[in-house]
Scaffold this active site. Structure first.
Site, PDB file in Angstrom:
ATOM      1  CE  LYS A 128      -4.412   1.143   0.047  1.00  0.00           C
ATOM      2  NZ  LYS A 128      -5.702   0.138  -0.365  1.00  0.00           N
ATOM      3  CG  ASP A 168      -7.405   3.204  -0.777  1.00  0.00           C
ATOM      4  OD1 ASP A 168      -7.862   2.015  -0.720  1.00  0.00           O
ATOM      5  OD2 ASP A 168      -7.523   3.814  -0.026  1.00  0.00           O
TER       6      ASP A 168
HETATM    7  P1  NDP Z   1     -13.256   7.584  -2.756  1.00  0.00           P
HETATM    8  O1  NDP Z   1     -12.010   8.738  -2.690  1.00  0.00           O
HETATM    9  O2  NDP Z   1     -13.669   7.225  -4.219  1.00  0.00           O
HETATM   10  O3  NDP Z   1     -14.278   7.821  -1.895  1.00  0.00           O
HETATM   11  C1  NDP Z   1     -14.042   7.852  -0.610  1.00  0.00           C
HETATM   12  C2  NDP Z   1     -15.396   8.153   0.206  1.00  0.00           C
HETATM   13  O4  NDP Z   1     -15.262   8.174   1.524  1.00  0.00           O
HETATM   14  C3  NDP Z   1     -15.900   9.767  -0.016  1.00  0.00           C
HETATM   15  O5  NDP Z   1     -17.268   9.936   0.094  1.00  0.00           O
HETATM   16  C4  NDP Z   1     -15.257  10.484   1.066  1.00  0.00           C
HETATM   17  O6  NDP Z   1     -16.076  11.492   1.630  1.00  0.00           O
HETATM   18  C5  NDP Z   1     -15.454   9.378   2.312  1.00  0.00           C
HETATM   19  N1  NDP Z   1     -14.591   9.532   3.233  1.00  0.00           N
HETATM   20  C6  NDP Z   1     -13.194   9.582   3.028  1.00  0.00           C
HETATM   21  N2  NDP Z   1     -12.625   9.513   4.234  1.00  0.00           N
HETATM   22  C7  NDP Z   1     -13.371   9.882   5.013  1.00  0.00           C
HETATM   23  C8  NDP Z   1     -13.398  10.386   6.569  1.00  0.00           C
HETATM   24  N3  NDP Z   1     -12.276  10.283   7.201  1.00  0.00           N
HETATM   25  N4  NDP Z   1     -14.305  10.372   7.190  1.00  0.00           N
HETATM   26  C9  NDP Z   1     -15.726  10.490   6.532  1.00  0.00           C
HETATM   27  N5  NDP Z   1     -15.839  10.194   5.074  1.00  0.00           N
HETATM   28  C10 NDP Z   1     -14.659   9.992   4.418  1.00  0.00           C
HETATM   29  O7  NDP Z   1     -12.375   6.217  -2.341  1.00  0.00           O
HETATM   30  P2  NDP Z   1     -12.880   4.826  -2.541  1.00  0.00           P
HETATM   31  O8  NDP Z   1     -14.507   4.564  -2.843  1.00  0.00           O
HETATM   32  O9  NDP Z   1     -12.322   4.146  -3.626  1.00  0.00           O
HETATM   33  O10 NDP Z   1     -12.532   3.858  -1.124  1.00  0.00           O
HETATM   34  C11 NDP Z   1     -13.467   4.024  -0.131  1.00  0.00           C
HETATM   35  C12 NDP Z   1     -13.130   2.524   0.748  1.00  0.00           C
HETATM   36  O11 NDP Z   1     -12.936   1.621   0.022  1.00  0.00           O
HETATM   37  C13 NDP Z   1     -11.684   2.967   1.427  1.00  0.00           C
HETATM   38  O12 NDP Z   1     -11.675   2.159   2.754  1.00  0.00           O
HETATM   39  C14 NDP Z   1     -10.688   1.949   0.402  1.00  0.00           C
HETATM   40  O13 NDP Z   1      -9.765   1.744   0.924  1.00  0.00           O
HETATM   41  C15 NDP Z   1     -11.630   1.020   0.027  1.00  0.00           C
HETATM   42  N6  NDP Z   1     -11.189   0.323  -0.953  1.00  0.00           N
HETATM   43  C16 NDP Z   1     -11.332   0.556  -2.310  1.00  0.00           C
HETATM   44  C17 NDP Z   1     -11.107  -0.036  -3.413  1.00  0.00           C
HETATM   45  C18 NDP Z   1     -10.880   0.724  -4.730  1.00  0.00           C
HETATM   46  O14 NDP Z   1     -10.832  -0.176  -5.642  1.00  0.00           O
HETATM   47  N7  NDP Z   1     -11.326   2.066  -4.705  1.00  0.00           N
HETATM   48  C19 NDP Z   1     -10.849  -1.513  -3.344  1.00  0.00           C
HETATM   49  C20 NDP Z   1     -10.900  -2.038  -1.857  1.00  0.00           C
HETATM   50  C21 NDP Z   1     -11.368  -1.345  -0.847  1.00  0.00           C
HETATM   51  P3  NDP Z   1     -15.428  13.068   1.084  1.00  0.00           P
HETATM   52  O15 NDP Z   1     -15.356  12.895  -0.443  1.00  0.00           O
HETATM   53  O16 NDP Z   1     -15.970  13.883   1.564  1.00  0.00           O
HETATM   54  O17 NDP Z   1     -14.008  12.851   1.551  1.00  0.00           O
HETATM   55  O1  2IT Z   2      -7.685  -1.617  -0.936  1.00  0.00           O
HETATM   56  C1  2IT Z   2      -7.657  -2.088  -2.080  1.00  0.00           C
HETATM   57  O2  2IT Z   2      -8.017  -3.270  -2.348  1.00  0.00           O
HETATM   58  C2  2IT Z   2      -7.523  -1.073  -3.214  1.00  0.00           C
HETATM   59  N1  2IT Z   2      -7.378   0.081  -3.091  1.00  0.00           N
HETATM   60  C3  2IT Z   2      -7.504  -1.700  -4.547  1.00  0.00           C
HETATM   61  C4  2IT Z   2      -5.825  -2.138  -4.952  1.00  0.00           C
HETATM   62  C5  2IT Z   2      -5.507  -2.601  -6.400  1.00  0.00           C
HETATM   63  O3  2IT Z   2      -4.507  -2.979  -6.526  1.00  0.00           O
HETATM   64  O4  2IT Z   2      -6.506  -2.456  -7.138  1.00  0.00           O
END
Ligand code: NDP
Ligand code: 2IT
Length: 453
Positions: A128, A168
């Site tokens: 990461k 992420d």
């Molecule tokens: P994005 O940046 O697209 O969206 C994040 C969302 O979560 C936004 O709505 C944001 O609100 C909110 N958020 C982030 N930090 C906070 C906080 N501290 N308090 C409140 N709200 C918060 O990220 P993703 O959708 O990609 O990721 C969301 C989760 O999924 C994370 O835990 C990530 O690690 C996990 N994940 C993502 C993957 C991926 O492929 N993208 C794969 C697997 C897991 P705001 O815009 O107001 O900050």
């Molecule tokens: O938390 C996760 O699994 C991710 N943000 C996606 C990682 C990736 O290599 O696609």
């Protein structure tokens, strides 16, 4: 020495040598204790000191990122890449750009990624990275300059067979584009060193949707064991980013009704169902807060963070059948879990990484609520990243349908691996134990095979 005492020693060691990394302690505490049934029946993991080794990253890189803002001032951020474990494949995992990022956060995410990636059944190790850079309020040019500066250092440590970063929180298609452009300029190589790329330059279809779609496929599999399905279910979803949006989109396809979403400023409750077109316009196109969604829909309820329940989050206090925490770590607390139970929630399906606090998880595991741990339920994103690597290596590009079918099959396999392992260890349906043991066993056995490296 009993296994639990050994685990306690290792957790104390982690605390002593890496102070202030609370999220990393939380993740390692959960994983190590859930391995007890395996450790009690197989002494090899102690004989080969696997636990001591697996909690230490193979390499942690911390670097300075200097970039010039629109006023001409030089700004400084921290950059991180933690290459945690390469026993089963090249390092793989996302990059997070968020002001809360520090070494402890990146280590917790990298540690979780080891077991998640193993669960996919694919050859990918765990890593990461990220930065405490805050993309909010920055111009497009500032984002570009930051990404270029970040990659100017990161490029030394990554490679298509070495370490393949992706997105992420705060890192989506735009950021991957700027990072890829700079990598290509510095190295002269056009290859699959990053995933989440644009379709025109080596990206995979379904990668933007994969984590959210995969999370819903996982829930579908879990429910079917108990002769239940998603049709007609009221679902609460937190977050409104990549994972949350495509979770909601797939829920609609299954005939479920997502009624909430949230961001760092507040929560939307839209009883008739979240309007996907306006949510995508607000979040994906205009990058605005959910207040804009509320102003477009007078029939929804908007709760700002200042009005959240004490020690809790408004989104989990809205009655639902299934909860999909899909925003960030520790966003579902004990008081939230108690409310979900009181309201008759049957399943909590983690889309985010470690969204449930340790206290909430302890409560949920003793209750009747089904629980899908993030490292299994959100693995569709990284699995589809591996499909992107596979397409890049063979210089192919598969259709949307082809990739989606593979994703659905992978999620089915992940579910059955975690579920069958829970049955093997006499805790049927406890997917925390099932997923952790299944992921750990594959990595640990590979470490034993490869000797002291
Ligand atoms: P994005 O940046 O697209 O969206 C994040 C969302 O979560 C936004 O709505 C944001 O609100 C909110 N958020 C982030 N930090 C906070 C906080 N501290 N308090 C409140 N709200 C918060 O990220 P993703 O959708 O990609 O990721 C969301 C989760 O999924 C994370 O835990 C990530 O690690 C996990 N994940 C993502 C993957 C991926 O492929 N993208 C794969 C697997 C897991 P705001 O815009 O107001 O900050
Ligand atoms: O938390 C996760 O699994 C991710 N943000 C996606 C990682 C990736 O290599 O696609």
């Amino acid at each position: 020495m009993p296994a639990s005492q050994k685990i306690e020693e290792i957790l104390n060691f982690i605390k002593q040598c890496s102070p202030g990394q609370d999220e990393f302690y939380q993740a390692s505490h959960e994983v190590l204790y859930s391995l007890l049934p395996l450790l009690n029946e197989d002494s090899r993991y102690f004989d080969y000191n696997i636990l001591e080794r697996i909690v230490v990253p193979e390499r942690s890189i911390i670097f300075r990122v200097n970039w010039v803002d629109d006023t001409g001032k030089i700004q400084t951020n921290f950059g991180y890449r933690v290459q945690f474990n390469s026993a089963i494949g090249p390092y793989k995992g996302g990059l997070r750009f968020h002001p809360s990022v520090n070494l402890g956060i990146i280590k917790f995410l990298g540690f979780e990624q080891i077991f998640k990636n193993a669960l996919t059944g694919l050859q990918i190790g765990g890593a990461k990275g990220g930065s405490n850079f805050d993309p909010k309020g920055k111009s497009d040019n500032e984002i570009m300059r930051f990404c270029q500066a970040f990659m100017s250092e990161l490029n030394k440590y990554i490679g298509k067979n070495k370490d393949v970063p992706a997105g992420d929180i705060g890192v989506g298609a735009r950021e991957i584009g700027y990072l890829f452009g700079q990598y290509k300029k510095l190295t002269g190589e056009f290859d699959g060193v990053l995933t989440g790329k644009g379709l025109n330059w080596g990206g995979s279809r379904v990668r933007p949707q994969a984590t959210g779609y995969g999370s819903v496929y996982f829930a579908e599999n879990f429910l079917s064991v108990y002769n239940k399905d998603l049709k007609g279910k009221i679902c609460t979803v937190s977050g409104s980013g990549n994972v949350a949006i495509y979770t909601m989109e797939k829920l609609y396809e299954f005939g479920a009704l997502p009624v909430t979403c949230s961001d760092s400023k507040g929560t939307i409750y839209h009883e008739k169902g979240i309007d996907m077109a306006s949510l995508k316009a607000v979040k994906e196109i205009n990058h605005e807060s959910l207040e804009s969604y509320a102003s477009l829909h007078r029939d929804c309820v908007y709760t700002p963070v200042s009005h959240y329940p004490e020690n809790g989050h408004a989104v989990w206090h809205i009655p639902c059948d299934i909860a999909f925490p899909s925003a960030t770590q520790n966003e579902l607390t004990l008081i939230d879990a108690m409310k979900l139970m009181e309201n008759g929630c049957i399943l909590i399906n983690e889309g985010a990484n470690m969204p449930t606090t340790a206290e909430a998880l302890e409560f949920i595991r003793k209750s009747d609520i089904l629980f899908s741990p993030g490292k299994a339920a959100n693995a569709g994103g990284v699995a589809t990243s591996q499909l992107e690597m596979s397409q890049n290596a063979s210089m192919e590009q598969w259709s949307f349908e082809e990739v989606d079918i593979k994703l659905r099959q992978i999620m089915r396999n992940i579910f059955h691996t975690a579920y069958d392992t829970s049955v093997e260890f006499d805790c049927e349906g406890d997917l925390v134990t099932g997923a952790n043991i299944a992921g750990f066993r594959k990595v640990a056995d590979s470490m034993i095979d490869q000797g002291s490296v």
